[in-house]
Design an enzyme around this catalytic site. Structure first.
Site, PDB file in Angstrom:
ATOM      1  CB  SER A 232      14.177 -18.818 -26.764  1.00  0.00           C
ATOM      2  OG  SER A 232      14.294 -18.922 -28.167  1.00  0.00           O
TER       3      SER A 232
ATOM      4  CE1 TYR B 227      13.656 -13.415 -27.359  1.00  0.00           C
ATOM      5  CE2 TYR B 227      14.591 -15.243 -28.597  1.00  0.00           C
ATOM      6  CZ  TYR B 227      13.617 -14.740 -27.773  1.00  0.00           C
ATOM      7  OH  TYR B 227      12.590 -15.547 -27.345  1.00  0.00           O
TER       8      TYR B 227
END
Length: 257
Positions: free
Chosen positions: A149, A162
């Site tokens: 990501s 995250y």
């Protein structure tokens, strides 16, 4: 003379896609099958996996569905054994399984949330590389694509666990690329930006948050599922034969600003 017409030909190869039941994982699985790979989709929900495999077979491809949780060594070993019983090889591994951010500032982040996100998003990738990727070593060929990501490259607000997990995936990718290059195995990552899926629908449609995110994207739109699989097909294919240890950003230009 090189046969450039076959740069993206995956015929004869077996691809395992974790988290392949929906969204980005499904798009990648279907694209790999469209280029000739025999695809094994795995995840925790049997019904969605079966639907993907049936859709691939309906288009003339070859696919099978295997329920497996990347948080379980036993599940991944069973997945590996099932694939080898059926096909005798693994050529492509796409580590897509993961969970979304736990949106909270650090003082409101629980130990449980931290452990869960790290265990699935980072340790799950490690687990699959170790138990599935290792199966590529005797054949001295293979391609691993780890789904990361933009959070692994830049800081994003209220996403500490995250971001840490995806930063770990980025470094795991680079280190493993060094370890396994001598065995003929390429290891790369794809760092996606904000892609419209059922999981991100609430965020991108939010009147304030969605508009703020959109203002950061030079291409002026969120990603679509159609934008997703090309990078994975490239990194899995002979077209990327000299690419390893790389993270391909598919983010509409977000990280270029």
């Amino acid at each position: 003379m090189n046969d450039f017409a076959n740069l993206f030909d995956l015929r004869g190869q077996v691809a395992v896609v974790t988290g392949g039941g929906r969204g980005i994982g499904r798009a990648i699985a279907e694209a790999l099958a469209a280029h000739g790979a025999r695809v094994v989709v795995c995840g925790r929900t049997a019904g969605t996996l079966d639907a993907v495999a049936e859709a691939i077979r309906g288009r003339g491809g070859e696919a099978m569905a295997v329920s497996a949780d990347v948080a379980s060594d036993d599940d991944i070993r069973r997945l590996r054994d099932t694939v080898f019983d059926r096909y005798g090889q693994i050529d492509i591994l796409v580590n897509n399984a993961g969970i979304d951010p736990h949106y909270a500032s650090m003082e409101h982040t629980t130990d449980e949330a931290w452990r869960q996100i790290l265990d699935i998003n980072l340790t799950g990738v490690y687990r699959c590389c170790r138990l599935l990727g290792e199966a590529m070593l005797p054949r001295r060929q293979g391609a691993i694509v780890n789904i990361s990501s933009i959070a692994g490259h830049i800081g994003l607000k209220r996403q500490v666990p995250y971001a840490a997990s995806k930063g770990g995936v980025e470094q795991l990718t680079k280190a493993l690329a060094h370890d396994w290059a001598e065995h003929g195995i390429r290891v790369n990552a794809i760092a996606y930006g904000f892609v419209q899926t059922d999981l991100t629908a609430g965020v991108v449609a939010h009147p304030h948050i969605g508009a703020k995110l959109l203002s950061r994207i030079p291409l002026g739109r969120f990603g679509k599922l159609a934008d997703v699989p090309g990078a994975a097909v490239f990194l899995a294919s002979p077209a990327a034969a000299y690419v390893t240890g790389h993270s391909l950003l598919v983010d509409g230009g977000w990280t270029a600003t």
